[in-house]
Design a protein around this motif. Structure first.
Motif, mmCIF file in Angstrom:
data_model
loop_
_atom_site.group_PDB
_atom_site.id
_atom_site.type_symbol
_atom_site.label_atom_id
_atom_site.label_comp_id
_atom_site.label_asym_id
_atom_site.label_seq_id
_atom_site.Cartn_x
_atom_site.Cartn_y
_atom_site.Cartn_z
ATOM 1 N N ASP A 299 -8.866 40.935 32.073
ATOM 2 C CA ASP A 299 -7.544 41.556 31.956
ATOM 3 C C ASP A 299 -6.551 40.580 31.332
ATOM 4 N N ILE A 300 -6.568 39.349 31.807
ATOM 5 C CA ILE A 300 -5.667 38.334 31.251
ATOM 6 C C ILE A 300 -6.046 38.028 29.813
ATOM 7 N N LEU A 301 -7.340 37.989 29.533
ATOM 8 C CA LEU A 301 -7.811 37.719 28.172
ATOM 9 C C LEU A 301 -7.327 38.802 27.209
ATOM 10 N N ALA A 302 -7.426 40.046 27.623
ATOM 11 C CA ALA A 302 -6.969 41.141 26.762
ATOM 12 C C ALA A 302 -5.465 41.050 26.513
ATOM 13 N N GLU A 303 -4.726 40.666 27.538
ATOM 14 C CA GLU A 303 -3.271 40.536 27.380
ATOM 15 C C GLU A 303 -2.932 39.417 26.399
ATOM 16 N N LEU A 304 -3.634 38.305 26.497
ATOM 17 C CA LEU A 304 -3.399 37.199 25.571
ATOM 18 C C LEU A 304 -3.721 37.598 24.136
ATOM 19 N N ARG A 305 -4.802 38.296 23.957
ATOM 20 C CA ARG A 305 -5.206 38.699 22.601
ATOM 21 C C ARG A 305 -4.207 39.682 21.990
ATOM 22 N N ASP A 306 -3.563 40.449 22.836
ATOM 23 C CA ASP A 306 -2.544 41.374 22.338
ATOM 24 C C ASP A 306 -1.321 40.638 21.796
ATOM 25 N N LEU A 307 -1.118 39.385 22.228
ATOM 26 C CA LEU A 307 0.029 38.619 21.770
ATOM 27 C C LEU A 307 -0.121 38.140 20.333
ATOM 28 N N ALA A 308 -1.351 37.991 19.881
ATOM 29 C CA ALA A 308 -1.600 37.369 18.580
ATOM 30 C C ALA A 308 -0.978 38.190 17.456
ATOM 31 N N ILE A 309 -0.364 37.484 16.525
ATOM 32 C CA ILE A 309 0.215 38.109 15.340
ATOM 33 C C ILE A 309 -0.842 38.157 14.243
ATOM 34 N N GLU A 310 -0.835 39.241 13.478
ATOM 35 C CA GLU A 310 -1.775 39.356 12.366
ATOM 36 C C GLU A 310 -1.638 38.161 11.427
ATOM 37 N N PRO A 311 -2.757 37.643 10.889
ATOM 38 C CA PRO A 311 -2.680 36.510 9.963
ATOM 39 C C PRO A 311 -1.728 36.809 8.807
ATOM 40 N N GLY A 312 -0.821 35.882 8.555
ATOM 41 C CA GLY A 312 0.128 36.023 7.458
ATOM 42 C C GLY A 312 1.350 36.856 7.776
ATOM 43 N N ALA A 313 1.445 37.384 9.023
ATOM 44 C CA ALA A 313 2.560 38.267 9.369
ATOM 45 C C ALA A 313 3.740 37.537 9.984
ATOM 46 N N MET A 314 3.566 36.249 10.297
ATOM 47 C CA MET A 314 4.674 35.479 10.856
ATOM 48 C C MET A 314 4.896 34.222 10.028
ATOM 49 N N MET A 315 6.153 33.982 9.659
ATOM 50 C CA MET A 315 6.498 32.757 8.961
ATOM 51 C C MET A 315 7.671 32.109 9.670
ATOM 52 N N THR A 316 7.854 30.829 9.428
ATOM 53 C CA THR A 316 8.995 30.116 9.998
ATOM 54 C C THR A 316 9.794 29.467 8.873
ATOM 55 N N VAL A 317 11.093 29.407 9.077
ATOM 56 C CA VAL A 317 12.007 28.746 8.154
ATOM 57 C C VAL A 317 12.885 27.815 8.982
ATOM 58 N N ARG A 318 13.085 26.606 8.525
ATOM 59 C CA ARG A 318 13.865 25.625 9.275
ATOM 60 C C ARG A 318 15.340 25.704 8.896
ATOM 61 N N GLN A 319 16.192 25.859 9.895
ATOM 62 C CA GLN A 319 17.637 25.730 9.703
ATOM 63 C C GLN A 319 17.996 24.305 10.104
ATOM 64 N N GLN A 320 18.157 23.455 9.088
ATOM 65 C CA GLN A 320 18.334 22.030 9.387
ATOM 66 C C GLN A 320 19.678 21.705 10.022
ATOM 67 N N VAL A 321 20.714 22.476 9.677
ATOM 68 C CA VAL A 321 22.068 22.188 10.164
ATOM 69 C C VAL A 321 22.594 23.437 10.869
ATOM 70 N N PRO A 322 23.135 23.295 12.089
ATOM 71 C CA PRO A 322 23.645 24.469 12.817
ATOM 72 C C PRO A 322 24.993 24.913 12.254
ATOM 73 N N MET A 323 24.971 25.854 11.323
ATOM 74 C CA MET A 323 26.186 26.317 10.655
ATOM 75 C C MET A 323 26.518 27.766 10.987
ATOM 76 N N GLY A 324 25.928 28.292 12.059
ATOM 77 C CA GLY A 324 26.271 29.638 12.485
ATOM 78 C C GLY A 324 25.169 30.646 12.230
ATOM 79 N N LEU A 325 25.335 31.819 12.847
ATOM 80 C CA LEU A 325 24.327 32.867 12.732
ATOM 81 C C LEU A 325 24.190 33.368 11.301
ATOM 82 N N GLY A 326 25.311 33.485 10.589
ATOM 83 C CA GLY A 326 25.240 33.929 9.199
ATOM 84 C C GLY A 326 24.411 32.992 8.343
ATOM 85 N N HIS A 327 24.571 31.686 8.569
ATOM 86 C CA HIS A 327 23.787 30.699 7.834
ATOM 87 C C HIS A 327 22.302 30.815 8.187
ATOM 88 N N ALA A 328 22.005 31.057 9.474
ATOM 89 C CA ALA A 328 20.611 31.201 9.893
ATOM 90 C C ALA A 328 19.957 32.384 9.183
#
Length: 291
Positions: A88-117
């Motif tokens: 049951d726990i294993l199935a729940e964990l597997r449901d968390l996984a994002i499809e390959p290539g469906a999640m990316m990250t971008v770095r906001q180096q300086v905190p300049m507000g939500l609009g900047h983010a």
């Protein structure tokens, strides 16, 4: 009903330092703080998925790698759970996984507000409509809040933001709507003001952390105009869309918990535990000791 492009993208700003939760957030991203047994970021991603969103962009900062790892495949952990028969726990964990290539990250180096983010996600957004979910705003809604917004977007076209009424003495914490027409569930917007004093607020209808926006907002944010607090405000960028595109506020059905605030975070723990049949009786019993 207007012709709309499908809503498939979501931006989640998670670069904040979480200073209100120090020392807990000294080495732990605030978005990884759990409500019952799931981190805040998981609730936001699940809400977006329920609305049909398939691609995710996390706007991160230093010390946020655990958020990305949370959605990765943990082979050693999964193997151990499988060997121990904890399916049951294993199935729940597997449901968390994002499809390959469906999640990316971008770095906001300086905190300049939500609009900047949000501007930092410009390559991800491209020419598509996109959702924004602020994980600090934890929603308890049926149907999910973003599903309600997506339905309103298909109905009206253009930009749609989730709104709620607050006491006038609290409007200075939010982006506030200047209302053209109030139809109850949907409000047509003629202007937006970021964090106005109560005596200058056009209404007490405020924007919470759920949005569906058109990509043209990125061009306005790119000007890097500073607003309230000396930051690049998303509200100011959105305001420039009004008159050129439909813009509506949606009175969503459900409850919001401000998990950027300690009291709101504690209330969310209780509310979500009480919504769980496996926990509610025990929680109600121990709460009696504190009444």
């Amino acid at each position: 009903m207007p012709v709309t492009k499908p809503l498939k993208k979501a931006v989640l700003p998670v670069a904040g330092l979480g200073t209100r939760f120090l020392p807990a957030t000294k080495a732990l991203a605030k978005e990884m703080l759990p409500v019952v047994d799931r981190p805040l970021i998981q609730y936001a991603i699940d809400e977006a998925r329920a609305a049909g969103i398939e691609q995710f962009c996390l706007i991160t900062g230093r010390g946020k790698t655990a958020i990305v790892e949370h959605f990765d495949v943990a082979y050693e952990l999964e193997k151990t759970l499988e060997e121990r028969g904890k399916n049951d726990i294993l199935a729940e964990l597997r449901d968390l996984a994002i499809e390959p290539g469906a999640m990316m990250t971008v770095r906001q180096q300086v905190p300049m507000g939500l609009g900047h983010a949000i501007w930092c996600a410009r390559a991800f957004v491209g020419d598509d409509p996109f959702a924004i979910l602020l994980p600090d705003d934890l929603m308890q809604c049926d149907p999910p809040c973003m599903t309600q917004l997506a339905e309103a977007y298909r109905e009206t076209g253009g930009n749609v933001v989730a709104i709620e009424e607050v006491p006038m003495e609290r409007v200075n914490r939010y982006g506030v709507l200047d209302v053209a027409e109030d139809k109850g569930r949907l409000v047509s917007v003629k202007g937006l003001v970021e964090k106005p004093p109560a005596d200058k607020a056009p209404s007490n209808l405020t924007i919470i952390g759920r949005y569906v926006l058109m990509p043209e907002v990125i061009g306005h944010l790119a000007r890097m105009e500073r607003g309230a607090g000396g930051e690049v405000q998303l509200t100011d960028g959105m305001a420039k869309l009004i008159g050129n595109q439909p813009f509506h506020g949606l009175r969503y059905t459900g409850r919001r918990f401000d998990c950027g605030d300690k009291i709101g975070f504690l209330e969310a723990q209780i509310a979500f535990a009480l919504s769980r049949p496996d926990m509610a009786p025990a929680v109600r019993e121990f709460l009696k000791r504190y009444s």
